[in-house]
Structures are given as structure tokens and as C-alpha cells.
Design a protein around this motif. Structure first.
Motif, PDB file in Angstrom:
ATOM      1  N   MET A 190      37.905  34.574  43.212  1.00 14.05           N
ATOM      2  CA  MET A 190      38.606  35.406  44.240  1.00 14.05           C
ATOM      3  C   MET A 190      40.201  36.090  43.406  1.00 14.05           C
ATOM      4  SD  MET A 190      36.889  35.148  46.727  1.00 14.05           S
ATOM      5  CE  MET A 190      38.159  36.171  47.903  1.00 14.05           C
ATOM      6  N   ILE A 191      40.200  35.702  42.299  1.00 16.34           N
ATOM      7  CA  ILE A 191      41.399  36.324  41.437  1.00 16.34           C
ATOM      8  C   ILE A 191      40.867  37.262  40.305  1.00 16.34           C
ATOM      9  CG2 ILE A 191      43.471  35.623  39.837  1.00 16.34           C
ATOM     10  CD1 ILE A 191      43.505  33.050  41.658  1.00 16.34           C
ATOM     11  N   GLY A 192      40.107  36.742  39.708  1.00 13.14           N
ATOM     12  CA  GLY A 192      39.440  38.033  38.710  1.00 13.14           C
ATOM     13  C   GLY A 192      40.439  37.416  37.287  1.00 13.14           C
ATOM     14  N   LEU A 193      40.649  38.653  36.631  1.00 16.95           N
ATOM     15  CA  LEU A 193      41.459  38.407  35.327  1.00 16.95           C
ATOM     16  C   LEU A 193      42.873  38.729  35.672  1.00 16.95           C
ATOM     17  CD1 LEU A 193      40.861  38.648  32.363  1.00 16.95           C
ATOM     18  CD2 LEU A 193      40.753  41.151  32.299  1.00 16.95           C
ATOM     19  N   ASN A 194      43.608  37.420  35.534  1.00 16.38           N
ATOM     20  CA  ASN A 194      44.869  37.486  35.664  1.00 16.38           C
ATOM     21  C   ASN A 194      45.407  37.350  34.191  1.00 16.38           C
ATOM     22  OD1 ASN A 194      44.367  34.803  34.557  1.00 16.38           O
ATOM     23  ND2 ASN A 194      44.822  33.742  36.761  1.00 16.38           N
ATOM     24  N   LYS A 195      46.966  37.232  34.236  1.00  8.85           N
ATOM     25  CA  LYS A 195      47.872  37.335  33.171  1.00  8.85           C
ATOM     26  C   LYS A 195      47.135  36.128  32.073  1.00  8.85           C
ATOM     27  CE  LYS A 195      52.583  38.151  31.997  1.00  8.85           C
ATOM     28  NZ  LYS A 195      53.940  38.016  32.292  1.00  8.85           N
ATOM     29  N   GLU A 196      47.145  34.890  32.540  1.00  7.06           N
ATOM     30  CA  GLU A 196      46.396  33.957  31.787  1.00  7.06           C
ATOM     31  C   GLU A 196      45.248  34.203  30.944  1.00  7.06           C
ATOM     32  OE1 GLU A 196      45.248  29.262  32.016  1.00  7.06           O
ATOM     33  OE2 GLU A 196      46.399  30.079  33.657  1.00  7.06           O
ATOM     34  N   ALA A 197      44.435  34.666  31.836  1.00 12.41           N
ATOM     35  CA  ALA A 197      43.161  34.915  31.289  1.00 12.41           C
ATOM     36  C   ALA A 197      42.897  36.106  30.470  1.00 12.41           C
ATOM     37  CB  ALA A 197      42.046  35.223  32.494  1.00 12.41           C
ATOM     38  N   THR A 198      43.911  37.093  30.694  1.00 13.18           N
ATOM     39  CA  THR A 198      44.078  38.276  29.758  1.00 13.18           C
ATOM     40  C   THR A 198      44.492  37.886  28.509  1.00 13.18           C
ATOM     41  OG1 THR A 198      44.447  39.563  31.668  1.00 13.18           O
ATOM     42  CG2 THR A 198      45.115  40.498  29.569  1.00 13.18           C
ATOM     43  N   SER A 199      45.350  37.009  28.448  1.00 14.28           N
ATOM     44  CA  SER A 199      46.089  36.222  27.135  1.00 14.28           C
ATOM     45  C   SER A 199      45.030  35.723  26.434  1.00 14.28           C
ATOM     46  CB  SER A 199      47.255  35.168  27.626  1.00 14.28           C
ATOM     47  OG  SER A 199      47.826  34.685  26.454  1.00 14.28           O
ATOM     48  N   LYS A 200      44.329  34.882  27.098  1.00  9.87           N
ATOM     49  CA  LYS A 200      43.021  34.179  26.320  1.00  9.87           C
ATOM     50  C   LYS A 200      41.943  35.285  25.741  1.00  9.87           C
ATOM     51  CE  LYS A 200      39.705  30.269  26.517  1.00  9.87           C
ATOM     52  NZ  LYS A 200      39.290  29.254  27.291  1.00  9.87           N
ATOM     53  N   VAL A 201      41.684  36.142  26.426  1.00 11.53           N
ATOM     54  CA  VAL A 201      40.676  37.131  26.245  1.00 11.53           C
ATOM     55  C   VAL A 201      41.210  37.841  24.658  1.00 11.53           C
ATOM     56  CG1 VAL A 201      39.729  39.349  26.380  1.00 11.53           C
ATOM     57  CG2 VAL A 201      39.730  37.767  28.134  1.00 11.53           C
ATOM     58  N   LEU A 202      42.486  38.095  24.748  1.00 14.20           N
ATOM     59  CA  LEU A 202      43.144  38.779  23.597  1.00 14.20           C
ATOM     60  C   LEU A 202      43.188  37.729  22.412  1.00 14.20           C
ATOM     61  CD1 LEU A 202      46.083  40.761  25.301  1.00 14.20           C
ATOM     62  CD2 LEU A 202      43.844  41.769  24.368  1.00 14.20           C
ATOM     63  N   SER A 203      43.483  36.765  22.544  1.00 12.03           N
ATOM     64  CA  SER A 203      43.416  35.522  21.587  1.00 12.03           C
ATOM     65  C   SER A 203      42.183  35.478  20.978  1.00 12.03           C
ATOM     66  CB  SER A 203      43.770  34.085  22.043  1.00 12.03           C
ATOM     67  OG  SER A 203      45.232  34.173  22.361  1.00 12.03           O
ATOM     68  N   ILE A 204      41.193  35.214  21.882  1.00 11.48           N
ATOM     69  CA  ILE A 204      39.920  35.489  21.316  1.00 11.48           C
ATOM     70  C   ILE A 204      39.319  36.509  20.235  1.00 11.48           C
ATOM     71  CG2 ILE A 204      37.331  35.357  21.843  1.00 11.48           C
ATOM     72  CD1 ILE A 204      38.062  33.645  24.270  1.00 11.48           C
ATOM     73  N   LEU A 205      39.484  37.808  21.044  1.00 11.89           N
ATOM     74  CA  LEU A 205      39.167  38.861  20.257  1.00 11.89           C
ATOM     75  C   LEU A 205      40.028  39.087  18.889  1.00 11.89           C
ATOM     76  CD1 LEU A 205      38.844  41.364  23.190  1.00 11.89           C
ATOM     77  CD2 LEU A 205      36.959  40.079  21.571  1.00 11.89           C
ATOM     78  N   LEU A 206      41.224  38.685  19.063  1.00  7.24           N
ATOM     79  CA  LEU A 206      42.078  38.699  17.658  1.00  7.24           C
ATOM     80  C   LEU A 206      41.954  37.554  16.664  1.00  7.24           C
ATOM     81  CD1 LEU A 206      45.507  40.049  19.401  1.00  7.24           C
ATOM     82  CD2 LEU A 206      43.715  41.597  18.081  1.00  7.24           C
ATOM     83  N   GLY A 207      40.848  36.465  17.149  1.00  2.66           N
ATOM     84  CA  GLY A 207      40.800  35.447  16.131  1.00  2.66           C
ATOM     85  C   GLY A 207      41.798  34.371  16.109  1.00  2.66           C
ATOM     86  N   GLN A 208      42.548  34.385  17.282  1.00  2.00           N
ATOM     87  CA  GLN A 208      43.738  33.432  17.283  1.00  2.00           C
ATOM     88  C   GLN A 208      43.134  32.267  18.010  1.00  2.00           C
ATOM     89  OE1 GLN A 208      46.726  35.602  19.135  1.00  2.00           O
ATOM     90  NE2 GLN A 208      47.050  36.936  17.405  1.00  2.00           N
ATOM     91  N   THR A 209      43.538  30.943  17.538  1.00  2.00           N
ATOM     92  CA  THR A 209      43.377  29.931  18.396  1.00  2.00           C
ATOM     93  C   THR A 209      44.574  29.719  19.489  1.00  2.00           C
ATOM     94  OG1 THR A 209      44.487  28.425  16.837  1.00  2.00           O
ATOM     95  CG2 THR A 209      42.158  28.870  16.468  1.00  2.00           C
ATOM     96  N   MET A 210      44.008  28.928  20.579  1.00  2.00           N
ATOM     97  CA  MET A 210      44.917  28.890  21.595  1.00  2.00           C
ATOM     98  C   MET A 210      45.283  27.258  21.652  1.00  2.00           C
ATOM     99  SD  MET A 210      44.098  31.307  24.460  1.00  2.00           S
ATOM    100  CE  MET A 210      45.644  30.695  25.336  1.00  2.00           C
TER     101      MET A 210
END
Length: 67
Positions: free
Chosen positions: A47-67
Motif C-alpha cells: 500500500m506504500i510502494g516506492l518510499n524514500k528508504e526503498a529508493t535509496s536501496k534501489v540507487l545503492s544497488i544500481l550504483l554498486g554500493q553495499t548497504m
């Protein structure tokens, strides 16, 4: 619709090995995928979808950064 995790696995085997990708989904069946695929998954809340936390994780994955 078919099994979501099987659809994703088929796509990764066909296209994903040479591509940067991220899986954005709320389907818990993805937990059954191998780690090399699951590590590129960002679980969203239905019911929320892509929030700030998820967006940050998406960018980390695409930029090759570990979380």
C-alpha cells in the motif's frame, strides 16, 4: 499470471547476467530465489510502494554500493 519468482528467474537468466538491474516488488515469493538474484531485490510495501528508504536501496544497488 505465473509464479513471480519463476518469471524473475527466467528474465535474469535471459537478460540480467550482463546488465545492471534491480527488482522492485512486494511479492514475498522472491525470498525463494538464489541470493545472487535476491540481493538485487528491493521489497516494497503493497500500500506504500516506492518510499524514500526503498529508493535509496534501489540507487545503492544500481550504483554498486553495499548497504
Amino acid at each position: 499470471m505465473g509464479n513471480r519468482s519463476e518469471e524473475i528467474k527466467a528474465w535474469v537468466h535471459q537478460f540480467g547476467a550482463a546488465e545492471d538491474y534491480v527488482i522492485i516488488d512486494d511479492d514475498l515469493s522472491i525470498n525463494g530465489l538464489p541470493n545472487y538474484i535476491k540481493n538485487r531485490w528491493v521489497m516494497t510495501k503493497p500500500m506504500i510502494g516506492l518510499n524514500k528508504e526503498a529508493t535509496s536501496k534501489v540507487l545503492s544497488i544500481l550504483l554498486g554500493q553495499t548497504m
